[in-house]
Motif scaffolding. Structure first.
Motif, PDB file in Angstrom:
ATOM      1  N   PRO A 161       0.820  -1.210   0.000  1.00 48.56           N
ATOM      2  CA  PRO A 161       0.000   0.000   0.000  1.00 48.56           C
ATOM      3  C   PRO A 161       0.862   1.273   0.000  1.00 48.56           C
ATOM      4  O   PRO A 161       2.090   1.191   0.056  1.00 48.56           O
ATOM      5  N   GLU A 162       0.173   2.403  -0.043  1.00 46.99           N
ATOM      6  CA  GLU A 162       0.886   3.694   0.002  1.00 46.99           C
ATOM      7  C   GLU A 162       1.264   4.071   1.424  1.00 46.99           C
ATOM      8  O   GLU A 162       2.052   4.978   1.631  1.00 46.99           O
ATOM      9  N   ASN A 163       0.628   3.396   2.388  1.00 42.16           N
ATOM     10  CA  ASN A 163       0.960   3.748   3.775  1.00 42.16           C
ATOM     11  C   ASN A 163       1.614   2.551   4.480  1.00 42.16           C
ATOM     12  O   ASN A 163       2.739   2.226   4.170  1.00 42.16           O
ATOM     13  N   ILE A 164       0.916   1.927   5.396  1.00 44.12           N
ATOM     14  CA  ILE A 164       1.536   0.839   6.168  1.00 44.12           C
ATOM     15  C   ILE A 164       0.725  -0.444   5.973  1.00 44.12           C
ATOM     16  O   ILE A 164      -0.500  -0.394   5.899  1.00 44.12           O
ATOM     17  N   ALA A 165       1.406  -1.558   5.899  1.00 44.71           N
ATOM     18  CA  ALA A 165       0.719  -2.851   5.836  1.00 44.71           C
ATOM     19  C   ALA A 165       1.125  -3.657   7.060  1.00 44.71           C
ATOM     20  O   ALA A 165       2.258  -3.556   7.530  1.00 44.71           O
ATOM     21  N   GLU A 166       0.184  -4.441   7.563  1.00 43.90           N
ATOM     22  CA  GLU A 166       0.570  -5.339   8.660  1.00 43.90           C
ATOM     23  C   GLU A 166       0.715  -6.741   8.107  1.00 43.90           C
ATOM     24  O   GLU A 166      -0.243  -7.309   7.559  1.00 43.90           O
ATOM     25  N   LEU A 167       1.893  -7.282   8.224  1.00 45.52           N
ATOM     26  CA  LEU A 167       2.132  -8.646   7.762  1.00 45.52           C
ATOM     27  C   LEU A 167       2.102  -9.590   8.953  1.00 45.52           C
ATOM     28  O   LEU A 167       2.719  -9.325   9.984  1.00 45.52           O
ATOM     29  N   GLU A 168       1.369 -10.662   8.771  1.00 40.18           N
ATOM     30  CA  GLU A 168       1.363 -11.704   9.799  1.00 40.18           C
ATOM     31  C   GLU A 168       2.235 -12.832   9.284  1.00 40.18           C
ATOM     32  O   GLU A 168       1.968 -13.396   8.222  1.00 40.18           O
ATOM     33  N   ILE A 169       3.275 -13.130  10.034  1.00 41.29           N
ATOM     34  CA  ILE A 169       4.219 -14.162   9.588  1.00 41.29           C
ATOM     35  C   ILE A 169       4.138 -15.350  10.534  1.00 41.29           C
ATOM     36  O   ILE A 169       4.322 -15.213  11.746  1.00 41.29           O
ATOM     37  N   ASN A 170       3.814 -16.483   9.950  1.00 41.03           N
ATOM     38  CA  ASN A 170       3.735 -17.719  10.719  1.00 41.03           C
ATOM     39  C   ASN A 170       4.907 -18.591  10.284  1.00 41.03           C
ATOM     40  O   ASN A 170       5.005 -18.982   9.123  1.00 41.03           O
ATOM     41  N   LYS A 171       5.800 -18.854  11.206  1.00 39.05           N
ATOM     42  CA  LYS A 171       6.998 -19.622  10.850  1.00 39.05           C
ATOM     43  C   LYS A 171       6.883 -21.024  11.448  1.00 39.05           C
ATOM     44  O   LYS A 171       6.790 -21.178  12.667  1.00 39.05           O
ATOM     45  N   THR A 172       6.840 -22.010  10.588  1.00 38.88           N
ATOM     46  CA  THR A 172       6.800 -23.387  11.073  1.00 38.88           C
ATOM     47  C   THR A 172       8.158 -24.027  10.766  1.00 38.88           C
ATOM     48  O   THR A 172       9.064 -23.359  10.253  1.00 38.88           O
ATOM     49  N   LYS A 173       8.249 -25.321  11.024  1.00 40.73           N
ATOM     50  CA  LYS A 173       9.543 -25.980  10.845  1.00 40.73           C
ATOM     51  C   LYS A 173       9.990 -25.974   9.380  1.00 40.73           C
ATOM     52  O   LYS A 173      11.169 -25.859   9.060  1.00 40.73           O
ATOM     53  N   PHE A 174       9.002 -26.117   8.478  1.00 42.33           N
ATOM     54  CA  PHE A 174       9.382 -26.230   7.068  1.00 42.33           C
ATOM     55  C   PHE A 174       8.850 -25.089   6.188  1.00 42.33           C
ATOM     56  O   PHE A 174       9.047 -25.099   4.986  1.00 42.33           O
ATOM     57  N   GLU A 175       8.142 -24.158   6.792  1.00 41.21           N
ATOM     58  CA  GLU A 175       7.394 -23.218   5.939  1.00 41.21           C
ATOM     59  C   GLU A 175       7.234 -21.836   6.574  1.00 41.21           C
ATOM     60  O   GLU A 175       7.203 -21.702   7.795  1.00 41.21           O
TER      61      GLU A 175
ATOM     62  N   ALA B 140      -1.056  13.753   3.547  1.00 43.36           N
ATOM     63  CA  ALA B 140       0.113  12.938   3.210  1.00 43.36           C
ATOM     64  C   ALA B 140       1.091  13.080   4.370  1.00 43.36           C
ATOM     65  O   ALA B 140       1.139  14.117   5.026  1.00 43.36           O
ATOM     66  N   CYS B 141       1.832  12.039   4.611  1.00 43.02           N
ATOM     67  CA  CYS B 141       2.671  12.021   5.817  1.00 43.02           C
ATOM     68  C   CYS B 141       4.110  11.621   5.515  1.00 43.02           C
ATOM     69  O   CYS B 141       4.397  10.988   4.502  1.00 43.02           O
ATOM     70  N   VAL B 142       4.967  11.991   6.432  1.00 44.66           N
ATOM     71  CA  VAL B 142       6.338  11.475   6.464  1.00 44.66           C
ATOM     72  C   VAL B 142       6.557  10.987   7.898  1.00 44.66           C
ATOM     73  O   VAL B 142       6.269  11.720   8.848  1.00 44.66           O
ATOM     74  N   ILE B 143       7.010   9.755   8.045  1.00 40.61           N
ATOM     75  CA  ILE B 143       7.318   9.268   9.397  1.00 40.61           C
ATOM     76  C   ILE B 143       8.761   9.652   9.700  1.00 40.61           C
ATOM     77  O   ILE B 143       9.693   9.099   9.127  1.00 40.61           O
ATOM     78  N   ASN B 331      -2.522   4.382   9.487  1.00 36.52           N
ATOM     79  CA  ASN B 331      -3.307   4.461   8.248  1.00 36.52           C
ATOM     80  C   ASN B 331      -4.572   5.297   8.406  1.00 36.52           C
ATOM     81  O   ASN B 331      -5.086   5.849   7.433  1.00 36.52           O
ATOM     82  N   GLU B 332      -5.062   5.390   9.627  1.00 33.80           N
ATOM     83  CA  GLU B 332      -6.243   6.218   9.879  1.00 33.80           C
ATOM     84  C   GLU B 332      -5.940   7.692   9.570  1.00 33.80           C
ATOM     85  O   GLU B 332      -6.772   8.436   9.084  1.00 33.80           O
ATOM     86  N   ILE B 333      -4.723   8.053   9.845  1.00 30.06           N
ATOM     87  CA  ILE B 333      -4.332   9.454   9.682  1.00 30.06           C
ATOM     88  C   ILE B 333      -3.619   9.695   8.357  1.00 30.06           C
ATOM     89  O   ILE B 333      -3.747  10.761   7.762  1.00 30.06           O
ATOM     90  N   CYS B 334      -2.913   8.711   7.903  1.00 27.67           N
ATOM     91  CA  CYS B 334      -2.082   8.895   6.709  1.00 27.67           C
ATOM     92  C   CYS B 334      -2.485   7.966   5.566  1.00 27.67           C
ATOM     93  O   CYS B 334      -2.036   6.812   5.514  1.00 27.67           O
ATOM     94  N   PRO B 335      -3.315   8.438   4.644  1.00 29.11           N
ATOM     95  CA  PRO B 335      -3.629   7.606   3.480  1.00 29.11           C
ATOM     96  C   PRO B 335      -2.384   7.385   2.611  1.00 29.11           C
ATOM     97  O   PRO B 335      -2.317   6.431   1.853  1.00 29.11           O
ATOM     98  N   GLN B 336      -1.448   8.288   2.734  1.00 26.83           N
ATOM     99  CA  GLN B 336      -0.252   8.175   1.909  1.00 26.83           C
ATOM    100  C   GLN B 336       0.971   8.564   2.745  1.00 26.83           C
ATOM    101  O   GLN B 336       0.951   9.572   3.440  1.00 26.83           O
ATOM    102  N   ILE B 337       1.994   7.723   2.662  1.00 26.99           N
ATOM    103  CA  ILE B 337       3.223   8.029   3.408  1.00 26.99           C
ATOM    104  C   ILE B 337       4.377   8.123   2.427  1.00 26.99           C
ATOM    105  O   ILE B 337       4.543   7.250   1.570  1.00 26.99           O
ATOM    106  N   GLN B 338       5.123   9.185   2.557  1.00 31.90           N
ATOM    107  CA  GLN B 338       6.292   9.334   1.693  1.00 31.90           C
ATOM    108  C   GLN B 338       7.565   9.272   2.528  1.00 31.90           C
ATOM    109  O   GLN B 338       7.510   9.265   3.748  1.00 31.90           O
ATOM    110  N   GLY B 339       8.693   9.228   1.846  1.00 29.88           N
ATOM    111  CA  GLY B 339       9.964   9.078   2.561  1.00 29.88           C
ATOM    112  C   GLY B 339      10.393   7.618   2.580  1.00 29.88           C
ATOM    113  O   GLY B 339       9.667   6.736   2.132  1.00 29.88           O
ATOM    114  N   ASN B 340      11.580   7.394   3.110  1.00 30.53           N
ATOM    115  CA  ASN B 340      12.152   6.051   3.088  1.00 30.53           C
ATOM    116  C   ASN B 340      11.894   5.321   4.404  1.00 30.53           C
ATOM    117  O   ASN B 340      11.932   5.946   5.457  1.00 30.53           O
TER     118      ASN B 340
END
Lengths: 182, 341
Positions: A161-175, B140-143, B331-340
């Motif tokens: 996405p353009e903002n943040i994504a939350e990844l859920e990582i499940n680590k098993t013995k083989f996968e 738009a945001c920068v963290i 994400n509630e506040i920032c639909p778009q985030i720029q920067g590294n």
């Protein structure tokens, strides 16, 4: 009288026009050099920024890899990961015949730029992940033989996405099982 | 003779032009950003972006890398920063010392972010929907920073921190003025009192169709905060300003990012250059450790005309605020985030 002064005047005029010509040519050369330098400077400046997406993709993959390594077998972790617009996250198991050549003979995790799915005329959906990742992407060998990416649809990938994504990582013995939490 | 005179006049100029060309060429080809610190690269990209015309803003990315700060007594920070390279700050074993370190790190992060982003007065995201995906009214945001407090620091210690008081009572290193003064360019040195009855979400109309911001109210401890710079262009900056000014003569800016229903936020308003810089303070209780820490983080807002390279000054609002670093809140506040990252 006029015949006497005519020749020197012509000579002066010819000299003046020659000086003007040299002046203009010189101006043109300096202008061309100036423009060349200007475009070079602009190109250099933009070039410094151009590969930033690739660096960011690499950092994101480093971060995901680090978080996977930090999990023990049997653990599940949820991690916020900064997204990257226009890129997707995918992975292939070791025995998957359809993986990109970048993965060689190993299982791998990749971040690639482009559209992972191509739509057909009759509403079909073609898996483009392999080609896209082969063309523009970063892949890393995964430490487990089996990698499962649970995407939203049948062709599994996680769109960054353009903002943040939350990844859920499940680590098993083989996968690894990696999914994006909505 | 004349011909020779002309040659004698132009030859040095041509030679100088050629030599000059190669000198400039040498500097250009040896120029890159590798030798620059992250802060310098960030500042350069912010200035480049702000001074670019709207159409060109898309090709000048914001090159600010999120700083990762891990505050720990004896932990290894892997829980929050596995796979990343955080700056680790070892906290004092003495509780008061640790509290002061936490307060200073948080205050410095807010001030650095605000200064780095041009104190909210630079138009960083353009005015139209463009390559940047910017839309009128969409933030738009920068963290700027992520600050994680390791499990080795007890909840009691965190609850005793008072970042707002630290910012009021302590001077910024090397400046000789306190943090509030530094954030408002000397316009304020302390927080003003406000009428809690008049509290309302001053920015509630910042996005069309979105009447309020809802942040997570989980009691689950979260030990990582993000210091986020946000910029948005409301349909009418005047409405936002009026809304802010109209609340009992004070402003409830901090309500903007606080869990809905939270109370008591003393604010000070400080008009600067036709805009409005605000220090907002949240003192929230009852949400558990995480929210207590978040509530202590000052929000700095600026609403007014941006300084732009163009003739027409565009209005908008900018702010820096500490936000819980999780998907929902960011994400509630920032639909778009720029920067590294």
């Amino acid at each position: 009288m006029s015949a006497d002064t005519g020749e020197p005047m012509k000579e002066i005029n010819r000299m003046n026009s020659k000086a003007e010509l040299i002046d203009n040519v010189l101006g043109l050369i300096i202008a061309a050099i100036g423009l060349g330098l200007f475009f070079l400077a602009v190109g250099k400046f933009i070039g410094n920024f151009a590969d930033q997406d690739l660096k960011n993709a690499k950092n994101i993959l480093d971060s995901i890899e680090g978080k996977i390594d930090n999990l023990n077998d049997g653990e599940v972790g949820r991690f916020p990961i900064k997204g990257l617009d226009g890129w997707f996250f995918a992975g292939w198991s070791k025995d998957d015949a359809n993986k990109p050549e970048r993965c060689f003979l190993d299982s791998c995790l990749c971040i690639c730029k482009g559209e992972p799915v191509r739509g057909g005329y009759a509403g079909e959906r073609f898996d483009e992940r392999r080609d896209v990742c082969q063309k523009e992407g970063i892949c890393r060998k995964a430490s487990k033989d089996n990698v499962t990416i649970i995407g939203v649809e049948a062709i599994s990938y996680i769109k960054m996405p353009e903002n943040i994504a939350e990844l859920e990582i499940n680590k098993t013995k083989f996968e690894f099982i990696i999914k994006k939490n909505e | 003779m004349r011909k020779r005179g002309v040659e004698a006049y132009f030859l040095p100029i041509i030679l100088l032009a050629i030599v000059g060309f190669f000198i400039v060429l040498y500097f250009l080809t040896s120029f890159d950003l590798i030798g620059y610190s992250e802060d310098e690269v960030c500042k350069l990209s912010i200035l480049s972006r702000a001074t670019s015309p709207d159409a060109a803003k898309g090709i000048v990315p914001i090159q600010c890398t999120t700083k990762k700060l891990c505050l720990t007594k004896d932990g290894d920070c892997r829980k929050n920063f596995a796979g990343e390279k955080p700056e680790v700050v070892k906290l004092s074993s003495d509780e008061n010392g640790a509290i002061e370190q936490i307060e200073k790190a948080s205050a410095d992060a807010i001030l650095d972010c605000w200064k780095m982003m041009g104190e909210g007065k630079l138009d960083l995201f353009g005015g139209l929907k463009s390559e940047l995906g910017w839309e009128q009214g969409k933030p738009a945001c920068v963290i700027c920073s992520r600050i994680a407090i390791d499990d080795s620091v007890g909840v009691e210690t965190l609850n005793k921190t008072n970042i707002n008081e630290y910012m009021r009572a302590n001077n910024v290193e090397g400046l000789g003025i306190n943090y509030i003064s530094a954030l408002t360019e000397g316009g304020a040195v302390s927080y003003a009192k406000t009428n809690p009855v008049e509290q309302k979400n001053a920015f509630e109309k910042f996005e069309k169709g979105k009447s309020k911001i809802e942040l997570s109210t989980s009691k689950e401890p979260n030990r990582e905060m993000a210091i986020v710079f946000m910029q948005f262009k409301p349909a009418s900056v005047g409405d936002v300003l009026n809304n802010m000014i109209g609340i009992g003569g004070t402003i409830a800016g901090a309500t903007f990012l606080s869990p809905i229903g939270a109370l008591a936020r003393p604010i000070v308003a400080n008009p600067i250059g036709g805009g409005l810089a605000i220090i907002g303070v949240g003192t929230i209780a009852g949400y558990g450790m995480y929210n207590a820490y978040q509530g202590q983080l000052t929000a700095v807002n600026y609403c007014g005309n941006f300084t732009t390279s163009g003739k027409d000054s565009i209005g908008g609002c900018s702010m820096v605020q500490g936000i819980n670093y999780n998907v929902r809140d960011i994400n509630e506040i920032c639909p778009q985030i720029q920067g590294n990252p």
